[in-house]
Design an enzyme around this catalytic site. Structure first.
Site, PDB file in Angstrom:
ATOM      1  CG  HIS A 140      -3.290  -2.357  -3.121  1.00 18.03           C
ATOM      2  ND1 HIS A 140      -3.284  -2.055  -4.617  1.00 18.03           N
ATOM      3  CD2 HIS A 140      -4.636  -1.981  -2.715  1.00 18.03           C
ATOM      4  CE1 HIS A 140      -4.245  -1.660  -5.172  1.00 18.03           C
ATOM      5  NE2 HIS A 140      -5.249  -1.281  -4.018  1.00 18.03           N
ATOM      6  CE1 TYR A 151       4.019  -3.016  -5.358  1.00 16.22           C
ATOM      7  CE2 TYR A 151       5.938  -2.710  -6.476  1.00 16.22           C
ATOM      8  CZ  TYR A 151       4.758  -2.225  -6.286  1.00 16.22           C
ATOM      9  OH  TYR A 151       4.394  -1.201  -6.772  1.00 16.22           O
TER      10      TYR A 151
END
EC number: 4.2.1.10
Length: 149
Positions: free
Chosen positions: A103, A26
Site C-alpha cells: 500500500h 498517494y
C-alpha cells in the site's frame, strides 16, 4: 542452469490514476513510473516481471488464476479490494503463490474502514505507508525469499 524467476506485479482499482489521484495520500508518481522502476530492478536481478492493473475484481482474479504454476511470487496492491474482497483472497490462496501486500499510504492512519485487510494474515509480508518505495522493498523481499527456496 539457473532458473529465471517470474514475478507478477498486480495493481487494483484506481491505481491507474496515480499521479493525479489524491496526491496527499498517494504521492505524485504515476503507476507507469512505478512499473518502470520495478522492470529496471528485474533486469538487474535477471528476473521476469509482468505488470498488470485492473479496475475490476474479475480481471484481477483471472490474472491470478492464469499465474498458477507460471509465477514464483506476486506483488499485489489490492487497493480498495483490500478491505472488501474475499474472492481475491481466495484466488491467491487457490494458486498457493507467495505474495507481499503493498500500500502506498499508511492505511492505519486513514479512515477506520481501511484498517482491515483480507490479505495481511496470509501474505508473506505487508508494506504500507512508504509510498512508491514500498514496491521496491517488496521486490527486494521477493528476491530474498526466492533465493532461499
Amino acid at each position: 542452469m539457473s532458473q529465471t524467476h517470474r514475478i507478477l506485479l498486480l495493481n487494483g482499482p484506481n491505481l491507474n490514476m496515480l499521479g493525479a489521484r489524491e496526491p496527499k495520500h498517494y504521492g505524485s508518481i504515476s503507476l507507469e513510473s512505478i512499473e518502470e522502476k520495478i522492470q529496471t530492478l528485474a533486469t538487474q536481478h535477471n528476473v521476469k516481471v509482468e505488470c498488470f492493473q485492473a479496475n475490476s475484481e474479475e480481471k484481477l482474479i483471472n490474472k491470478i488464476h492464469e499465474s498458477f504454476q507460471q509465477v514464483d511470487f506476486i506483488l499485489i496492491n489490492p487497493a480498495a479490494y483490500t478491505h472488501t474482497s474475499v474472492a481475491l483472497r481466495d484466488a491467491l490462496l487457490a494458486v498457493s503463490i507467495p505474495f507481499v501486500e503493498i500500500h502506498l499510504s499508511n492505511v492505519h492512519k486513514r479512515e477506520p474502514f481501511r484498517h482491515h485487510s483480507y490479505f495481511s494474515d496470509v501474505a508473506e509480508g505487508v508494506i504500507c505507508g512508504l509510498g512508491a518505495k514500498g514496491y521496491e522493498f517488496a521486490f527486494l523481499f521477493a528476491m530474498d525469499y526466492l533465493a532461499k527456496k
